[in-house]
Design a protein around this motif. Structure first.
Motif, PDB file in Angstrom:
ATOM      1  N   ARG A   1       0.650  -1.424   0.033  1.00  0.00           N
ATOM      2  CA  ARG A   1       0.139   0.060   0.162  1.00  0.00           C
ATOM      3  C   ARG A   1       0.880   1.103  -0.265  1.00  0.00           C
ATOM      4  NH1 ARG A   1      -3.593  -3.634   2.468  1.00  0.00           N
ATOM      5  NH2 ARG A   1      -2.697  -3.443   4.629  1.00  0.00           N
ATOM      6  N   LEU A   2       1.505   1.263   1.184  1.00  0.00           N
ATOM      7  CA  LEU A   2       2.630   2.271   0.800  1.00  0.00           C
ATOM      8  C   LEU A   2       3.689   2.523  -0.745  1.00  0.00           C
ATOM      9  CD1 LEU A   2       4.460   2.140   4.376  1.00  0.00           C
ATOM     10  CD2 LEU A   2       2.853   3.811   3.906  1.00  0.00           C
ATOM     11  N   THR A   3       3.506   1.352  -1.140  1.00  0.00           N
ATOM     12  CA  THR A   3       4.545   1.800  -2.405  1.00  0.00           C
ATOM     13  C   THR A   3       4.163   1.701  -3.342  1.00  0.00           C
ATOM     14  OG1 THR A   3       5.162  -0.483  -1.915  1.00  0.00           O
ATOM     15  CG2 THR A   3       6.661   0.908  -1.500  1.00  0.00           C
ATOM     16  N   SER A   4       2.647   1.125  -3.861  1.00  0.00           N
ATOM     17  CA  SER A   4       1.834   1.168  -4.659  1.00  0.00           C
ATOM     18  C   SER A   4       2.541  -0.120  -5.729  1.00  0.00           C
ATOM     19  CB  SER A   4       1.209   2.036  -5.924  1.00  0.00           C
ATOM     20  OG  SER A   4       1.334   3.479  -4.742  1.00  0.00           O
ATOM     21  N   LEU A   5       3.117  -0.605  -4.971  1.00  0.00           N
ATOM     22  CA  LEU A   5       3.515  -1.941  -5.682  1.00  0.00           C
ATOM     23  C   LEU A   5       3.031  -3.765  -5.582  1.00  0.00           C
ATOM     24  CD1 LEU A   5       7.464  -1.138  -5.267  1.00  0.00           C
ATOM     25  CD2 LEU A   5       6.306  -0.776  -7.577  1.00  0.00           C
ATOM     26  N   SER A   6       3.059  -4.338  -6.507  1.00  0.00           N
ATOM     27  CA  SER A   6       2.719  -5.738  -6.247  1.00  0.00           C
ATOM     28  C   SER A   6       3.317  -6.023  -5.330  1.00  0.00           C
ATOM     29  CB  SER A   6       2.068  -6.415  -7.487  1.00  0.00           C
ATOM     30  OG  SER A   6       3.579  -6.506  -7.592  1.00  0.00           O
ATOM     31  N   ARG A   7       2.464  -7.092  -4.116  1.00  0.00           N
ATOM     32  CA  ARG A   7       3.648  -8.334  -3.616  1.00  0.00           C
ATOM     33  C   ARG A   7       4.515  -9.178  -4.456  1.00  0.00           C
ATOM     34  NH1 ARG A   7       0.774 -10.345   1.401  1.00  0.00           N
ATOM     35  NH2 ARG A   7       1.575 -12.971   0.505  1.00  0.00           N
ATOM     36  N   THR A   8       4.344  -9.278  -5.502  1.00  0.00           N
ATOM     37  CA  THR A   8       5.169  -9.830  -6.376  1.00  0.00           C
ATOM     38  C   THR A   8       6.547  -9.245  -7.239  1.00  0.00           C
ATOM     39  OG1 THR A   8       3.584 -11.673  -7.690  1.00  0.00           O
ATOM     40  CG2 THR A   8       5.420 -11.063  -9.095  1.00  0.00           C
ATOM     41  N   ALA A   9       6.500  -7.706  -7.114  1.00  0.00           N
ATOM     42  CA  ALA A   9       6.946  -6.501  -7.648  1.00  0.00           C
ATOM     43  C   ALA A   9       7.797  -6.314  -6.165  1.00  0.00           C
ATOM     44  CB  ALA A   9       6.032  -4.754  -7.951  1.00  0.00           C
ATOM     45  N   ILE A  10       7.508  -6.256  -5.172  1.00  0.00           N
ATOM     46  CA  ILE A  10       8.482  -5.888  -4.096  1.00  0.00           C
ATOM     47  C   ILE A  10       9.078  -7.245  -3.701  1.00  0.00           C
ATOM     48  CG2 ILE A  10       8.184  -6.026  -0.977  1.00  0.00           C
ATOM     49  CD1 ILE A  10       6.209  -4.369  -1.834  1.00  0.00           C
ATOM     50  N   ASN A  11       8.730  -8.461  -4.013  1.00  0.00           N
ATOM     51  CA  ASN A  11       9.560  -9.778  -3.233  1.00  0.00           C
ATOM     52  C   ASN A  11      10.692 -10.141  -4.579  1.00  0.00           C
ATOM     53  OD1 ASN A  11       8.526 -10.788  -0.867  1.00  0.00           O
ATOM     54  ND2 ASN A  11       6.961 -11.898  -2.491  1.00  0.00           N
ATOM     55  N   ARG A  12      10.880  -8.917  -5.989  1.00  0.00           N
ATOM     56  CA  ARG A  12      11.671  -9.351  -7.064  1.00  0.00           C
ATOM     57  C   ARG A  12      12.136  -8.625  -6.547  1.00  0.00           C
ATOM     58  NH1 ARG A  12       7.494 -10.245 -12.231  1.00  0.00           N
ATOM     59  NH2 ARG A  12       7.417 -11.909 -12.232  1.00  0.00           N
ATOM     60  N   ALA A  13      12.148  -7.529  -6.262  1.00  0.00           N
ATOM     61  CA  ALA A  13      12.994  -5.756  -5.529  1.00  0.00           C
ATOM     62  C   ALA A  13      13.757  -7.060  -4.300  1.00  0.00           C
ATOM     63  CB  ALA A  13      11.956  -4.771  -5.583  1.00  0.00           C
ATOM     64  N   ARG A  14      13.006  -7.853  -3.237  1.00  0.00           N
ATOM     65  CA  ARG A  14      13.432  -8.077  -2.483  1.00  0.00           C
ATOM     66  C   ARG A  14      14.997  -8.790  -3.188  1.00  0.00           C
ATOM     67  NH1 ARG A  14       9.714 -10.680   0.922  1.00  0.00           N
ATOM     68  NH2 ARG A  14      11.814 -11.473   2.248  1.00  0.00           N
ATOM     69  N   GLN A  15      14.659  -9.612  -4.363  1.00  0.00           N
ATOM     70  CA  GLN A  15      15.690 -11.163  -4.296  1.00  0.00           C
ATOM     71  C   GLN A  15      17.109  -9.981  -4.692  1.00  0.00           C
ATOM     72  OE1 GLN A  15      13.259 -13.502  -6.994  1.00  0.00           O
ATOM     73  NE2 GLN A  15      12.626 -14.007  -5.119  1.00  0.00           N
ATOM     74  N   ALA A  16      16.656  -9.347  -5.516  1.00  0.00           N
ATOM     75  CA  ALA A  16      17.590  -8.362  -6.496  1.00  0.00           C
ATOM     76  C   ALA A  16      18.689  -7.430  -5.333  1.00  0.00           C
ATOM     77  CB  ALA A  16      16.851  -7.266  -7.545  1.00  0.00           C
ATOM     78  N   GLY A  17      18.122  -7.265  -4.438  1.00  0.00           N
ATOM     79  CA  GLY A  17      18.224  -6.401  -3.615  1.00  0.00           C
ATOM     80  C   GLY A  17      18.430  -4.525  -3.453  1.00  0.00           C
ATOM     81  N   ARG A  18      17.281  -4.619  -4.532  1.00  0.00           N
ATOM     82  CA  ARG A  18      16.586  -3.214  -4.112  1.00  0.00           C
ATOM     83  C   ARG A  18      15.696  -2.972  -3.802  1.00  0.00           C
ATOM     84  NH1 ARG A  18      15.687  -5.466 -10.070  1.00  0.00           N
ATOM     85  NH2 ARG A  18      13.858  -5.032  -9.244  1.00  0.00           N
ATOM     86  N   PHE A  19      14.914  -3.324  -2.205  1.00  0.00           N
ATOM     87  CA  PHE A  19      13.901  -3.195  -1.237  1.00  0.00           C
ATOM     88  C   PHE A  19      15.011  -3.514  -0.183  1.00  0.00           C
ATOM     89  CE2 PHE A  19       9.719  -3.070  -0.013  1.00  0.00           C
ATOM     90  CZ  PHE A  19       9.325  -2.104  -0.234  1.00  0.00           C
ATOM     91  N   PRO A  20      14.260  -2.430   0.468  1.00  0.00           N
ATOM     92  CA  PRO A  20      14.537  -3.457   1.967  1.00  0.00           C
ATOM     93  C   PRO A  20      14.696  -4.764   2.644  1.00  0.00           C
ATOM     94  CG  PRO A  20      13.345  -0.827   1.961  1.00  0.00           C
ATOM     95  CD  PRO A  20      12.905  -1.806   0.956  1.00  0.00           C
ATOM     96  N   GLN A  21      15.601  -5.065   3.459  1.00  0.00           N
ATOM     97  CA  GLN A  21      15.343  -6.275   3.993  1.00  0.00           C
ATOM     98  C   GLN A  21      14.443  -6.815   4.087  1.00  0.00           C
ATOM     99  OE1 GLN A  21      19.335  -7.545   6.352  1.00  0.00           O
ATOM    100  NE2 GLN A  21      19.434  -9.120   5.208  1.00  0.00           N
TER     101      GLN A  21
END
Length: 65
Positions: free
Chosen positions: A15-35
Motif C-alpha cells: 500500500r505504501l509503495t503502490s507495488l504488488s507483492r510480486t514486485a516487492i519480492n522481486r526487488a527484495r531478491q535483487a537487493g533493491r528493496f529493504p530487507q
C-alpha cells in the motif's frame, strides 16, 4: 524521546509503495528493496522507516534525473 522501529506487513508495504507483492519480492531478491524481518516460518515484516526511506530515495532520484 527516540521512536522505536515499527514493523509493517508486506500488504502494508504494498500500500505504501503502490507495488504488488510480486514486485516487492522481486526487488527484495535483487537487493533493491529493504530487507525483511522474519517473524515466523511464513511471515515477514518490514521496518517502516526503511520502506519510507526507500520511497524517499525513489522520489529523490526522479528529481535528480
Amino acid at each position: 524521546m527516540t521512536e522505536k522501529p515499527a514493523l509493517i506487513s508486506l500488504n502494508d508495504a504494498c500500500r505504501l509503495t503502490s507495488l504488488s507483492r510480486t514486485a516487492i519480492n522481486r526487488a527484495r531478491q535483487a537487493g533493491r528493496f529493504p530487507q525483511a524481518v522474519c517473524l515466523g516460518e511464513k511471515r515477514v515484516a518490514f521496518v517502516r522507516s526503511e520502506v519510507e526511506q526507500w520511497i524517499a530515495d525513489r522520489i529523490a532520484s526522479r528529481v535528480q534525473a
